[in-house]
Design an enzyme around this catalytic site. Structure first.
Site, PDB file in Angstrom:
ATOM      1  N   HIS A 139      52.783  77.821  44.699  1.00 25.71           N
ATOM      2  CA  HIS A 139      51.824  78.097  43.622  1.00 25.71           C
ATOM      3  C   HIS A 139      52.560  78.120  42.283  1.00 25.71           C
ATOM      4  CE1 HIS A 139      48.386  79.717  41.532  1.00 25.71           C
ATOM      5  NE2 HIS A 139      49.201  80.622  40.971  1.00 25.71           N
ATOM      6  N   GLY A 153      40.670  39.298  45.543  1.00 30.24           N
ATOM      7  CA  GLY A 153      41.380  39.370  46.817  1.00 30.24           C
ATOM      8  C   GLY A 153      42.529  38.393  46.890  1.00 30.24           C
ATOM      9  N   GLY A 159      38.147  45.567  42.533  1.00 31.91           N
ATOM     10  CA  GLY A 159      39.043  46.042  43.584  1.00 31.91           C
ATOM     11  C   GLY A 159      40.258  46.683  42.935  1.00 31.91           C
ATOM     12  N   ALA A 194      64.548  35.326  42.386  1.00 31.51           N
ATOM     13  CA  ALA A 194      64.719  36.772  42.594  1.00 31.51           C
ATOM     14  C   ALA A 194      64.135  37.181  43.937  1.00 31.51           C
ATOM     15  CB  ALA A 194      64.013  37.536  41.477  1.00 31.51           C
ATOM     16  N   SER A 247      51.344  36.490  50.276  1.00 35.53           N
ATOM     17  CA  SER A 247      49.991  36.051  49.923  1.00 35.53           C
ATOM     18  C   SER A 247      49.928  35.580  48.478  1.00 35.53           C
ATOM     19  CB  SER A 247      49.027  37.216  50.116  1.00 35.53           C
ATOM     20  OG  SER A 247      49.371  38.276  49.241  1.00 35.53           O
ATOM     21  N   CYS A 260      55.609  42.007  45.391  1.00 29.13           N
ATOM     22  CA  CYS A 260      55.654  43.425  45.028  1.00 29.13           C
ATOM     23  C   CYS A 260      56.600  43.703  43.855  1.00 29.13           C
ATOM     24  CB  CYS A 260      56.076  44.221  46.253  1.00 29.13           C
ATOM     25  SG  CYS A 260      56.255  45.963  45.937  1.00 29.13           S
TER      26      CYS A 260
HETATM   27  P1  FAD Z   1      55.314  39.063  49.445  1.00 27.41           P
HETATM   28  O1  FAD Z   1      55.739  40.257  48.686  1.00 27.41           O
HETATM   29  O2  FAD Z   1      54.244  38.213  48.879  1.00 27.41           O
HETATM   30  O3  FAD Z   1      56.628  38.203  49.677  1.00 27.41           O
HETATM   31  C1  FAD Z   1      56.595  36.948  50.251  1.00 27.41           C
HETATM   32  C2  FAD Z   1      57.743  36.146  49.712  1.00 27.41           C
HETATM   33  O4  FAD Z   1      57.817  34.943  50.438  1.00 27.41           O
HETATM   34  C3  FAD Z   1      57.588  35.750  48.249  1.00 27.41           C
HETATM   35  O5  FAD Z   1      58.729  36.144  47.541  1.00 27.41           O
HETATM   36  C4  FAD Z   1      57.443  34.234  48.276  1.00 27.41           C
HETATM   37  O6  FAD Z   1      58.066  33.615  47.171  1.00 27.41           O
HETATM   38  C5  FAD Z   1      58.167  33.897  49.562  1.00 27.41           C
HETATM   39  N1  FAD Z   1      57.730  32.650  50.204  1.00 27.41           N
HETATM   40  C6  FAD Z   1      56.473  32.254  50.498  1.00 27.41           C
HETATM   41  N2  FAD Z   1      56.494  31.086  51.163  1.00 27.41           N
HETATM   42  C7  FAD Z   1      57.797  30.749  51.286  1.00 27.41           C
HETATM   43  C8  FAD Z   1      58.475  29.664  51.892  1.00 27.41           C
HETATM   44  N3  FAD Z   1      57.814  28.708  52.531  1.00 27.41           N
HETATM   45  N4  FAD Z   1      59.816  29.626  51.812  1.00 27.41           N
HETATM   46  C9  FAD Z   1      60.516  30.595  51.179  1.00 27.41           C
HETATM   47  N5  FAD Z   1      59.932  31.651  50.606  1.00 27.41           N
HETATM   48  C10 FAD Z   1      58.589  31.732  50.671  1.00 27.41           C
HETATM   49  N6  FAD Z   1      51.018  47.005  47.230  1.00 27.41           N
HETATM   50  C11 FAD Z   1      51.281  48.318  47.312  1.00 27.41           C
HETATM   51  O7  FAD Z   1      51.540  48.821  48.408  1.00 27.41           O
HETATM   52  N7  FAD Z   1      51.300  49.103  46.184  1.00 27.41           N
HETATM   53  C12 FAD Z   1      51.029  48.605  44.965  1.00 27.41           C
HETATM   54  O8  FAD Z   1      51.048  49.355  43.992  1.00 27.41           O
HETATM   55  C13 FAD Z   1      50.722  47.233  44.855  1.00 27.41           C
HETATM   56  N8  FAD Z   1      50.463  46.687  43.650  1.00 27.41           N
HETATM   57  C14 FAD Z   1      50.201  45.342  43.564  1.00 27.41           C
HETATM   58  C15 FAD Z   1      49.906  44.815  42.321  1.00 27.41           C
HETATM   59  C16 FAD Z   1      49.633  43.469  42.191  1.00 27.41           C
HETATM   60  C17 FAD Z   1      49.320  42.889  40.827  1.00 27.41           C
HETATM   61  C18 FAD Z   1      49.678  42.629  43.335  1.00 27.41           C
HETATM   62  C19 FAD Z   1      49.406  41.151  43.218  1.00 27.41           C
HETATM   63  C20 FAD Z   1      49.958  43.154  44.587  1.00 27.41           C
HETATM   64  C21 FAD Z   1      50.213  44.520  44.707  1.00 27.41           C
HETATM   65  N9  FAD Z   1      50.485  45.097  45.945  1.00 27.41           N
HETATM   66  C22 FAD Z   1      50.734  46.444  46.030  1.00 27.41           C
HETATM   67  C23 FAD Z   1      50.503  44.314  47.183  1.00 27.41           C
HETATM   68  C24 FAD Z   1      51.956  43.985  47.590  1.00 27.41           C
HETATM   69  O9  FAD Z   1      52.584  43.304  46.536  1.00 27.41           O
HETATM   70  C25 FAD Z   1      51.972  43.154  48.854  1.00 27.41           C
HETATM   71  O10 FAD Z   1      51.219  43.791  49.861  1.00 27.41           O
HETATM   72  C26 FAD Z   1      53.392  42.957  49.345  1.00 27.41           C
HETATM   73  O11 FAD Z   1      54.181  42.337  48.368  1.00 27.41           O
HETATM   74  C27 FAD Z   1      53.413  42.138  50.634  1.00 27.41           C
HETATM   75  O12 FAD Z   1      54.726  41.948  51.046  1.00 27.41           O
HETATM   76  P2  FAD Z   1      55.146  40.645  51.880  1.00 27.41           P
HETATM   77  O13 FAD Z   1      56.596  40.766  52.113  1.00 27.41           O
HETATM   78  O14 FAD Z   1      54.243  40.474  53.029  1.00 27.41           O
HETATM   79  O15 FAD Z   1      54.831  39.420  50.910  1.00 27.41           O
HETATM   80  P1  NAD Z   2      40.421  43.603  46.540  1.00 29.56           P
HETATM   81  O1  NAD Z   2      40.073  43.094  47.870  1.00 29.56           O
HETATM   82  O2  NAD Z   2      40.974  44.973  46.397  1.00 29.56           O
HETATM   83  O3  NAD Z   2      39.147  43.533  45.575  1.00 29.56           O
HETATM   84  C1  NAD Z   2      38.466  42.361  45.322  1.00 29.56           C
HETATM   85  C2  NAD Z   2      37.124  42.711  44.716  1.00 29.56           C
HETATM   86  O4  NAD Z   2      36.520  41.512  44.277  1.00 29.56           O
HETATM   87  C3  NAD Z   2      36.180  43.370  45.707  1.00 29.56           C
HETATM   88  O5  NAD Z   2      35.604  44.487  45.105  1.00 29.56           O
HETATM   89  C4  NAD Z   2      35.173  42.272  45.980  1.00 29.56           C
HETATM   90  O6  NAD Z   2      33.887  42.768  46.317  1.00 29.56           O
HETATM   91  C5  NAD Z   2      35.159  41.556  44.651  1.00 29.56           C
HETATM   92  N1  NAD Z   2      34.655  40.190  44.703  1.00 29.56           N
HETATM   93  C6  NAD Z   2      34.853  39.270  45.673  1.00 29.56           C
HETATM   94  N2  NAD Z   2      34.223  38.121  45.354  1.00 29.56           N
HETATM   95  C7  NAD Z   2      33.625  38.319  44.154  1.00 29.56           C
HETATM   96  C8  NAD Z   2      32.829  37.512  43.298  1.00 29.56           C
HETATM   97  N3  NAD Z   2      32.530  36.267  43.632  1.00 29.56           N
HETATM   98  N4  NAD Z   2      32.400  38.026  42.124  1.00 29.56           N
HETATM   99  C9  NAD Z   2      32.710  39.307  41.794  1.00 29.56           C
HETATM  100  N5  NAD Z   2      33.437  40.121  42.579  1.00 29.56           N
HETATM  101  C10 NAD Z   2      33.909  39.632  43.730  1.00 29.56           C
HETATM  102  O7  NAD Z   2      41.416  42.511  45.943  1.00 29.56           O
HETATM  103  P2  NAD Z   2      42.368  42.538  44.676  1.00 29.56           P
HETATM  104  O8  NAD Z   2      41.989  43.618  43.730  1.00 29.56           O
HETATM  105  O9  NAD Z   2      42.424  41.130  44.219  1.00 29.56           O
HETATM  106  O10 NAD Z   2      43.751  42.922  45.321  1.00 29.56           O
HETATM  107  C11 NAD Z   2      44.348  42.072  46.321  1.00 29.56           C
HETATM  108  C12 NAD Z   2      45.205  42.852  47.242  1.00 29.56           C
HETATM  109  O11 NAD Z   2      46.353  43.345  46.577  1.00 29.56           O
HETATM  110  C13 NAD Z   2      44.483  44.029  47.836  1.00 29.56           C
HETATM  111  O12 NAD Z   2      44.354  43.795  49.217  1.00 29.56           O
HETATM  112  C14 NAD Z   2      45.341  45.198  47.602  1.00 29.56           C
HETATM  113  O13 NAD Z   2      45.627  45.874  48.787  1.00 29.56           O
HETATM  114  C15 NAD Z   2      46.614  44.655  47.013  1.00 29.56           C
HETATM  115  N6  NAD Z   2      46.946  45.506  45.855  1.00 29.56           N
HETATM  116  C16 NAD Z   2      47.262  46.810  46.111  1.00 29.56           C
HETATM  117  C17 NAD Z   2      47.523  47.649  45.056  1.00 29.56           C
HETATM  118  C18 NAD Z   2      47.843  49.065  45.324  1.00 29.56           C
HETATM  119  O14 NAD Z   2      48.147  49.386  46.459  1.00 29.56           O
HETATM  120  N7  NAD Z   2      47.827  49.960  44.335  1.00 29.56           N
HETATM  121  C19 NAD Z   2      47.456  47.187  43.745  1.00 29.56           C
HETATM  122  C20 NAD Z   2      47.107  45.873  43.536  1.00 29.56           C
HETATM  123  C21 NAD Z   2      46.874  45.029  44.615  1.00 29.56           C
END
Ligand code: FAD
Ligand code: NAD
Length: 461
Positions: free
Chosen positions: A440, A266, A181, A37, A144, A42
């Protein structure tokens, strides 16, 4: 050997958006994605499924515990977790197939397999249908993965990452989340609302590092009242499965037993096994590919990178902005992303949203600022809808009044922040916001009032 103007590796928000924009600009574009897919982290295992579960769990909690506050009696509210998960999966598949449709519409060639850069201008696709492509330009958008933690034995089942936490087959009695986080809070809230006892272990002495401290502290109090048990200043040293139960150990503490562990400390860039080493593409100490932000070109001419695999906030909309800017740069247009105007939203209830500088950042950099705060408690709409918790905080330059940062804790904060993003993008002053008519009764009036507060002249407080 197929020839393309641009080969994008990775079909997430950075990659697929760049591919579409480049195709719109007349380029012959291909996208190599290893998963079946499109949509990346994301759409498949991130933003979208987590928001589907956040919404469903919020509705469940509302029906179960809060509708009576509105004079609505409901009896026999039950949780159908398989149906909730199925709905989430349906939302994901409708959106990922939508991207495939956009690829067809824009005549983007899709290759399924793992992309690897063989040399400048050459990408190999490894997998069941191997191919070798030639490309005038290559864009790396590989995203990532969840960062591991020493001592935590992720088994993809009881001890897992966000991916597993989006699909637990039943509600854990006790879930331990490592990391307070964004992921820890969002998915911790989902399972707490569905009935789990949730303990959040955080290394630092605060939640949501990087967010404005005043807002994060208030959010912590609210989430604590909702049942999240925060244990701050905890250094997790190990987590493993012993006899079907998880055991988590922290420095100087007795081990804690639980049913499931969510590791959320992270994410790290997907930059291994891509052929980067052969080409000597520059990366920073944490493995993120370094780029020239005026073009998104890496240290090797003709190879570009955007999204989570380069430094900066790991957010879908940041990746999209970079994807568009990079594609436009390739077409000879202006290539620019304003990193001061990238919002961040945590989709807890209430939501936490911010854009621009935090108060701590302004203090640390010695920028003189004025601050205006307005609580939702004094906003008519917030009272009417029963959502009076939280506040809006505006930080403006002390001399020029230019808006430098806006932080909102409250219902629909993620939507409300858009006004603040536009204000920062247009270089608005807090006076500009204060003089703008806001309908409002709306929650957005709290932003206008916070702008008045910058100048000490709120009307409704
Ligand atoms: P990705 O979305 O990671 O896409 C990279 C793609 O590359 C993947 O499909 C992977 O399969 C593919 N790929 C990797 N290596 C290769 C290769 N060698 N060959 C072919 N394909 C490959 N961000 C927000 O802004 N709002 C949110 O609400 C939010 N919620 C999140 C919730 C969770 C649980 C997680 C884990 C992340 C969330 N994020 C959110 C973060 C967001 O998903 C990422 O910042 C975003 O997807 C990054 O986009 P990207 O295109 O850089 O990478
Ligand atoms: P994060 O960086 O937001 O938080 C990680 C947390 O883990 C921090 O508070 C850090 O201090 C803590 N931590 C690190 N090492 C630790 C340890 N050894 N023991 C205990 N705590 C520890 O990372 P995340 O929550 O994993 O999210 C990853 C990324 O995905 C973020 O960069 C975020 O931008 C993205 N994301 C975004 C959304 C959104 O935009 N709503 C939602 C989900 C994820």
């Amino acid at each position: 050997m197929p020839e393309h103007d641009l080969v994008v590796i990775g079909g997430g928000p950075g990659g697929y958006v760049a591919a579409i924009r480049a195709a719109q600009l007349g380029m012959n574009v291909a996208c190599v994605e290893q998963e079946g897919a499109l949509g990346g982290t994301c759409l498949r295992i991130g933003c979208i499924p987590s928001k589907a579960l956040l919404e469903a769990s919020e509705l469940y909690q509302m029906a179960k515990s809060h509708l009576s506050e509105y004079g609505i009696g409901v009896a026999g509210v039950t949780l159908d977790l398989p149906a909730m998960l199925k709905r989430k999966d349906g939302v994901v598949s409708s959106l990922t197939t939508g991207i495939a449709g956009l690829f067809r519409k824009n005549k983007i060639t899709r290759y399924t397999g793992r992309g690897r850069i063989v040399s400048v201008g050459k990408v190999a696709v490894d997998g069941p249908q191997p191919a070798e492509l030639t490309a005038k330009k290559i864009l790396i958008a590989t995203g990532s993965y969840s960062a591991p933690l020493k001592g935590v034995e992720v088994d993809g089942n009881l001890i897992g990452t966000s991916t597993e936490a989006l699909s637990y087959p039943d509600v854990p009695q006790h879930l331990i989340v490592i990391g307070a986080g964004v992921i820890g809070l969002e998915l911790g809230c989902v399972w707490a609302r569905l009935g789990a006892k949730v303990t959040v272990l955080e290394y630092l002495n605060r939640i949501l590092p990087g967010m404005d401290t005043e807002i994060a502290t208030e959010a912590q109090k609210i989430l604590q009242k909702q049942g999240l048990d925060f244990r701050l200043g905890m250094r997790v040293t190990s987590a493993r499965v012993v006899g079907g139960r998880c055991v988590v150990e922290c420095d100087g503490q007795s081990p804690i037993e639980c049913d499931r562990v969510l590791l959320a400390v992270g994410r790290l860039p997907n930059t291994n096994d891509l052929g980067l080493e052969n080409l000597n593409i520059a990366r920073n100490q944490r493995g993120f590919i370094t780029v020239d932000h005026n073009s998104f070109e890496t240290s090797i001419p003709g190879i570009y990178a955007v999204g989570d695999c380069i430094p900066g906030p790991m957010l879908a909309h940041k990746a999209e902005e970079e994807g568009v800017a990079c594609a436009e740069g390739l077409a000879g247009k202006y290539c620019h992303v304003n990193y001061d105007a990238i919002p961040g939203v945590v989709y807890t209830d209430p939501e936490i949203a911010s854009v621009g500088k935090t108060e701590e950042q302004l203090k640390d950099s010695g920028i003189p600022y004025k601050k205006g705060v307005f609580p939702f408690l004094a906003n008519g709409r917030a009272k009417a809808i029963g959502r009076a918790e939280g506040r809006v905080k505006i930080l403006a330059h002390a001399e020029t009044d230019r808006v430098l940062g806006v932080h909102i804790l409250g219902a629909h904060a993620g939507d409300l922040i858009a006004e603040a993003v536009a204000a920062i993008e247009f270089g608005a002053s807090s006076e500009d916001i204060a003089r703008t008519s806001h309908a409002h009764p709306t929650l957005a009036e709290a932003i206008k009032e916070a702008a008045f507060a910058v100048d000490g002249r709120t009307i409704h407080m």
